[in-house]
Design an enzyme around this catalytic site. Structure first.
Site, PDB file in Angstrom:
ATOM      1  N   ASN A  12       0.838  -1.190   0.000  1.00 10.82           N
ATOM      2  CA  ASN A  12       0.000   0.000   0.000  1.00 10.82           C
ATOM      3  C   ASN A  12       0.885   1.255   0.000  1.00 10.82           C
ATOM      4  OD1 ASN A  12      -1.669   2.195   0.792  1.00 10.82           O
ATOM      5  ND2 ASN A  12      -3.100   0.785   1.751  1.00 10.82           N
ATOM      6  N   ASP A  68      -0.534  -3.796  10.494  1.00 13.94           N
ATOM      7  CA  ASP A  68      -1.892  -4.133  10.127  1.00 13.94           C
ATOM      8  C   ASP A  68      -2.794  -3.246  10.969  1.00 13.94           C
ATOM      9  OD1 ASP A  68      -3.821  -5.528   8.664  1.00 13.94           O
ATOM     10  OD2 ASP A  68      -4.090  -7.025  10.231  1.00 13.94           O
ATOM     11  N   PHE A 143      -7.632   5.910   2.022  1.00 20.40           N
ATOM     12  CA  PHE A 143      -7.794   4.558   1.506  1.00 20.40           C
ATOM     13  C   PHE A 143      -8.529   3.751   2.567  1.00 20.40           C
ATOM     14  CE2 PHE A 143      -3.749   4.898   3.646  1.00 20.40           C
ATOM     15  CZ  PHE A 143      -3.701   3.783   4.453  1.00 20.40           C
TER      16      PHE A 143
END
EC number: 3.6.1.66
Length: 186
Positions: A12, A68, A143
């Site tokens: 990402n 994460d 995002f």
């Protein structure tokens, strides 16, 4: 002691850009390793990143960080939590908004678990930001679930903020700054 470049495992680019902007303030250089994450399904983000970090270290055999994040919605008993990536792919933003339709309790928080692994250890750093779920998606700068998350102290969603502003609030920036404070004192 001069620090080497810190390698970040992520696919990402926006996550990398957020972290890189902070790293530059610390005088740390980051590089991105674009590999798919070995992600186990677990009830805790810390377990997900600990596992992925150990797998990547065994493959790359060099110090790395990876992270994460999860969105935890109070009215949905913490859902999607550590399953946020899967829920984004399947239900997406409109699915979450549909689940929240008519719900008065819009409290939620984002949490990041960031793992740093080297030859000696795996260390986990966490960060959280509290806020609420917007009534509708707003903004196009973020995002994931950024278009529906409004952090406490703001009227904007994360997706309405430039990176500099988002980093003032964000769960990822909090976890990453904890890592950098640790790293520069190694």
């Amino acid at each position: 002691m001069k620090k080497e470049e810190v390698k970040v495992v992520t696919g990402n680019k926006r996550k990398f850009e957020e972290m890189n902007q902070i790293a530059l303030q610390y005088g740390i250089k980051l590089s991105m390793i674009n590999l798919p994450k070995f992600e186990i399904q677990a009830d805790r983000l810390e377990d997900v990143v600990r596992h992925a970090a150990s797998v990547f270290y065994s493959i790359l055999n060099e110090p790395i960080i990876l992270e994460d994040s999860g969105l935890f919605i109070e009215a949905l008993n913490g859902f999607p939590g550590p399953y946020t990536k899967f829920v984004k792919k399947t239900l997406d933003i409109n699915g979450i908004l549909k689940l929240m339709k008519g719900e008065k309790n819009r409290n939620a928080y984002f949490k990041t678990a960031l793992a740093y692994v080297n030859e000696n250890e795996i260390r986990i750093f966490t960060g959280e930001v509290y806020g609420k779920i917007a009534e509708e998606a707003r903004g196009n700068k973020g995002f994931g679930f950024d278009p529906i998350f409004i952090p406490e102290g703001s009227e904007k969603t994360f997706a309405e903020m430039e990176i500099e502003e988002k980093n003032k609030y964000s769960h990822r920036s909090k976890a990453f700054k904890k890592f950098l404070d640790y790293y520069i004192h190694l």
